[in-house]
Design a protein around this motif. Structure first.
Motif, short mmCIF file in Angstrom:
data_model
loop_
_atom_site.label_atom_id
_atom_site.label_comp_id
_atom_site.label_asym_id
_atom_site.label_seq_id
_atom_site.Cartn_x
_atom_site.Cartn_y
_atom_site.Cartn_z
N TRP A 1 0.81 -1.20 0.00
CA TRP A 1 0.00 0.00 0.00
C TRP A 1 0.86 1.27 0.00
O TRP A 1 2.06 1.20 0.22
CB TRP A 1 -0.95 0.01 1.22
CG TRP A 1 -0.23 0.00 2.54
CD1 TRP A 1 0.21 1.08 3.24
CD2 TRP A 1 0.15 -1.15 3.30
NE1 TRP A 1 0.85 0.66 4.39
CE2 TRP A 1 0.81 -0.68 4.46
CE3 TRP A 1 -0.01 -2.52 3.11
CZ2 TRP A 1 1.31 -1.56 5.43
CZ3 TRP A 1 0.48 -3.38 4.08
CH2 TRP A 1 1.12 -2.90 5.22
N ASN B 1 5.21 -6.89 -10.92
CA ASN B 1 3.94 -6.20 -11.01
C ASN B 1 3.56 -5.78 -9.58
O ASN B 1 3.17 -6.60 -8.76
CB ASN B 1 2.89 -7.14 -11.61
CG ASN B 1 1.50 -6.58 -11.52
OD1 ASN B 1 1.30 -5.39 -11.30
ND2 ASN B 1 0.51 -7.44 -11.67
N PRO C 1 1.06 4.78 -2.42
CA PRO C 1 1.80 5.16 -3.63
C PRO C 1 2.91 6.17 -3.39
O PRO C 1 3.68 6.46 -4.30
CB PRO C 1 0.73 5.75 -4.56
CG PRO C 1 -0.46 6.01 -3.72
CD PRO C 1 -0.34 5.21 -2.47
N ALA D 1 1.23 -4.08 -7.12
CA ALA D 1 -0.17 -3.65 -7.05
C ALA D 1 -0.42 -2.83 -5.80
O ALA D 1 0.11 -3.13 -4.73
CB ALA D 1 -1.09 -4.87 -7.06
N ASN D 2 -1.22 -1.79 -5.98
CA ASN D 2 -1.55 -0.89 -4.87
C ASN D 2 -2.81 -1.40 -4.17
O ASN D 2 -3.91 -1.23 -4.67
CB ASN D 2 -1.76 0.51 -5.45
CG ASN D 2 -2.14 1.53 -4.40
OD1 ASN D 2 -2.09 1.24 -3.21
ND2 ASN D 2 -2.52 2.71 -4.84
N ILE D 3 -2.65 -2.01 -3.03
CA ILE D 3 -3.79 -2.57 -2.29
C ILE D 3 -3.68 -2.14 -0.84
O ILE D 3 -2.59 -2.20 -0.27
CB ILE D 3 -3.79 -4.11 -2.37
CG1 ILE D 3 -3.75 -4.54 -3.83
CG2 ILE D 3 -5.00 -4.69 -1.66
CD1 ILE D 3 -3.93 -6.00 -4.06
N THR D 4 -4.77 -1.67 -0.25
CA THR D 4 -4.65 -1.13 1.10
C THR D 4 -4.39 -2.24 2.11
O THR D 4 -4.66 -3.40 1.86
CB THR D 4 -5.92 -0.40 1.54
OG1 THR D 4 -6.93 -1.37 1.78
CG2 THR D 4 -6.41 0.56 0.47
#
Lengths: 270, 433
Positions: free
Chosen positions: B46, B72, B48, B74-77
């Protein structure tokens, strides 16, 4: 005279407060979308000039057309399928007699009380076994047979005049034709109200899409907004702009169908 | 998946064509297997502005040396990661899981203990002595460590030199002090400048955690038993908090926005917090030169009390279900586990203080920061980092924190602390059943 006036004034004061409470968050959201993050934190109440900058930042972080496309696809397909399946079920429950009809209906209502969190893991296992992980089908499928909408249609069907059905039968219509050509047009306002409810739920759905959608290009707007809020130093201007954009479709649908929605809620049949 | 469909079509076409197609498909799939070493590692994390650019920087470094491995990110909270991991582990379905995932330190034990075998024990291949002890301990279960320790929550007392000066205090006056002394300073600052000493959300227990961990104590004993009633550090921490609240030096805020707003807008005089708050403090360039960082005050009279503590911080984990386990481990080992130069970059760009002890020998760590009056803040933080007492977070830390939070408003209003401790203990025990 003075009593009536006083009472009227009281009503207006109460309504004004209620209106303020429901409108202010929307105002705040719209204002925030045009301001810089620090100004929002400071509690600035007027519109600012940062809208385009916020929009640029949002566009660099999020593939907006894609995300909106995903959300729209899921919401529209969900709404169509849910209305078809659940209105058929609601119609059937009310119109056709069967000995166990009430038992089944009670069981359904009982199921309504089970929280989704308890169903999530078994549901996830089912979806994975069916190899539907990370597909829109996985998001849409579990919601189609919505018990609440079935219940809602059954209640509304109680007001559907049986004479219409009987007349249609005398005229030689088959059962599916009665549903399609007599019931559906008559229940327009019920369908309109159900559309708003189902569309909003599908559009705002968060937990289940979060679990089954794995890759970023499948994300819906609700998931994206939640991601935006997760930074240690969140950019509130960008977040509020995304929220404005995400609220717009449901607002539009509500205003378009507003008249029917109110009628549908009152259970009116024309 | 696509390849399978082609195969199906071919079989249906029948005859020689089918055989030819199957042959072609097999060739294609063997080519695919051959290219499998060209793998893409999926990472979930999480923020950015913090974790994600740091991870991207690390992955670029690795891809440069190993062009076959791409990433890859990934932006995940954080909440979403917990939710997804929990559901998938429970369901026993791993096909949607990433190769590498970021998890906060006080949350990892519940995963390690509830779902054994779900993570790769990194201590088998990486020397854990290279990292800060307390970070390694947080992710150690059954004798093995599972984390590649990342950002540290090592804490300091950030303070506004201008406000303190107006109240007659110099930077020296804040070195090696106790919380009681800080309270006295806070009263002076409030009287002379009108600025409250700190801000705090009464639905949070960050301050209590900071005080308690500085003594090596935690809400749980050995990670298993509630450590509430017989915990002098917790009691003293709550008493200190109550004194501060009653003296009016705490500005009560609600929510994270309000909290960060209280110092970015210059309302409060100090911010006792983990080093990761640095980015937020520095987000207001006009305040450059007005801030400094002192060591945390000490919780006087409590055994084991130190000036070193931590709040938050997270680490990287490799999932046992990963198809590219070896590469994932090698990546963490070579970049996150030994590249000192990489740590200089993420310190400068993201303000991320890693847990690799060797990183503090780099140039960026030794540099002084004009925002903080030219203090070598990074060097200080990394010195403190090595001294943070180790605690065992166990599996019920989130429940314990909930129980404490429920009592904070009452304590702030002058409520009886022994009663509050009993209530915390009762609620926690009930949750642990």
């Amino acid at each position: 005279m003075s009593f009536a006036l006083l009472r009227r004034g009281g009503v207006y004061v109460f309504l004004s407060i209620a209106t303020f409470l429901s409108v202010f968050p929307f105002y705040w959201m719209a204002v925030g979308a045009t301001n810089q993050s620090p100004d929002i934190v400071r509690g600035k109440l007027g519109f600012g000039g940062n809208l385009l900058v916020n929009f640029q930042h949002l566009m660099t972080q999020v593939d907006l057309p894609r995300v909106f496309g995903n959300s729209f696809f899921i919401a529209v397909v969900s709404t169509l399928l849910t209305l078809i399946v659940s209105s058929l079920a609601g119609y059937g429950f009310e119109m056709f007699r069967s000995r166990i009809r009430e038992r089944i209906f009670q069981l359904l209502l009982l199921l309504l009380s089970i929280p989704f969190a308890a169903l999530m893991v078994p549901l996830f296992v089912m979806i994975s076994r069916a190899q539907l992980n990370n597909t829109f089908t996985a998001v849409i499928l579990p919601g189609i047979a919505s018990i609440f909408i079935v219940f809602y249609f059954r209640q509304a069907t109680k007001a559907f005049p049986r004479e219409l059905r009987d007349a249609a039968r005398v005229d030689g219509l088959k059962e599916w034709q009665i549903f399609l050509f007599v019931y559906m047009p008559t229940m327009r306002s019920t369908y309109a109200a159900a559309t708003i409810i189902v569309f909003m739920n599908a559009w705002n759905n968060y937990l289940w899409p979060l679990i089954v959608l794995q890759t970023p290009d499948n994300k819906t707007i609700t998931l994206v907004i939640s991601t935006l809020t997760a930074a240690y130093t969140p950019d509130y201007g960008v977040i509020l702009l995304a929220t404005v954009l995400a609220t717009a479709p449901t607002l539009v649908i509500f205003f378009v169908l507003q008249r029917q929605f109110v009628q549908g809620m009152l259970g009116a049949v024309k | 998946m696509r390849k399978m469909t082609q195969l199906g079509f071919g079989a249906r076409a029948g005859g020689r064509l089918a055989a030819a197609l199957v042959g072609a498909a097999m060739l294609a799939s063997s080519a695919f297997v051959g290219a499998a070493s060209a793998s893409e590692l999926t990472v979930w994390c999480w923020d950015p502005n913090f974790n994600i650019p740091a991870m991207k920087d690390a992955s670029e470094r690795y891809t440069k040396a190993h062009p076959d491995t791409t990433f890859n990110v990934a932006n995940i909270t954080q909440d979403e990661i917990n939710q997804k991991l929990q559901t998938q582990f429970l369901a026993g379905v791993t096909d949607g899981l990433p190769d590498i995932v970021l998890i906060q330190d006080d949350n990892i034990q519940r995963f390690l203990q509830s779902f054994p075998g779900s993570f790769v024990p990194l201590s088998d291949s990486i020397d854990m002595k290279k990292f800060a002890d307390y970070k390694v301990a947080a992710a150690t279960y059954d004798g093995k460590s599972y984390s590649l320790p990342f950002d540290s929550g090592v804490a300091g007392l950030f303070y506004r030199t201008d406000y303190l000066e107006q109240a007659g205090y110099k930077p020296e006056d804040l070195q090696s002090i106790s919380w009681d002394k800080l309270l006295e300073i806070g009263k002076d600052v409030l009287a002379k400048t009108g600025h409250p000493l700190i801000s705090m959300d009464y639905n949070g227990d960050d301050l209590i955690v900071l005080m308690m961990q500085s003594t090596g104590q935690w809400y749980l004993k050995n990670g298993k038993e509630p450590n509430i009633l017989e915990n002098p550090a917790l009691k003293t921490a709550l008493e200190t908090f109550q004194k501060m609240a009653q003296a009016g030096v705490i500005k009560s805020v609600s929510g994270w926005t309000d909290y960060t707003g209280s110092f970015t807008s210059g309302q409060v005089a100090t911010v006792p917090q983990g080093v990761w708050i640095t980015g937020t403090i520095k987000s207001v360039p006009e305040q450059s030169g007005k801030w400094r960082v002192a060591p945390m005050p000490i919780l006087e009279g409590v055994e084991g009390a130190t000036h070193f503590t931590s709040n938050g911080g997270s680490s990287w984990y490799v999932l046992a279900s990963s198809k590219h386990q070896d590469e994932a481990v090698d990546f963490l080992k070579t970049v996150w586990g030994s590249d000192v130069d990489f740590y200089q970059g993420i310190l400068i760009n993201q303000g991320a203080v890693g847990s690799l002890l060797a990183a503090r020998e780099g140039a960026a760590y030794k540099a002084s920061d004009p925002f903080f009056n030219g203090e070598p803040v990074w060097q200080n933080f990394s010195d403190w980092l090595a001294k943070v007492p180790t605690v065992d977070y166990g599996t019920f830390t989130p429940e314990a924190r909930m129980a404490v939070r429920a009592q904070i408003p009452n304590i702030a209003n002058g409520g009886n602390i022994d009663d509050a401790l009993k209530a915390i203990d009762a609620q926690l025990r009930q949750q642990m059943q």
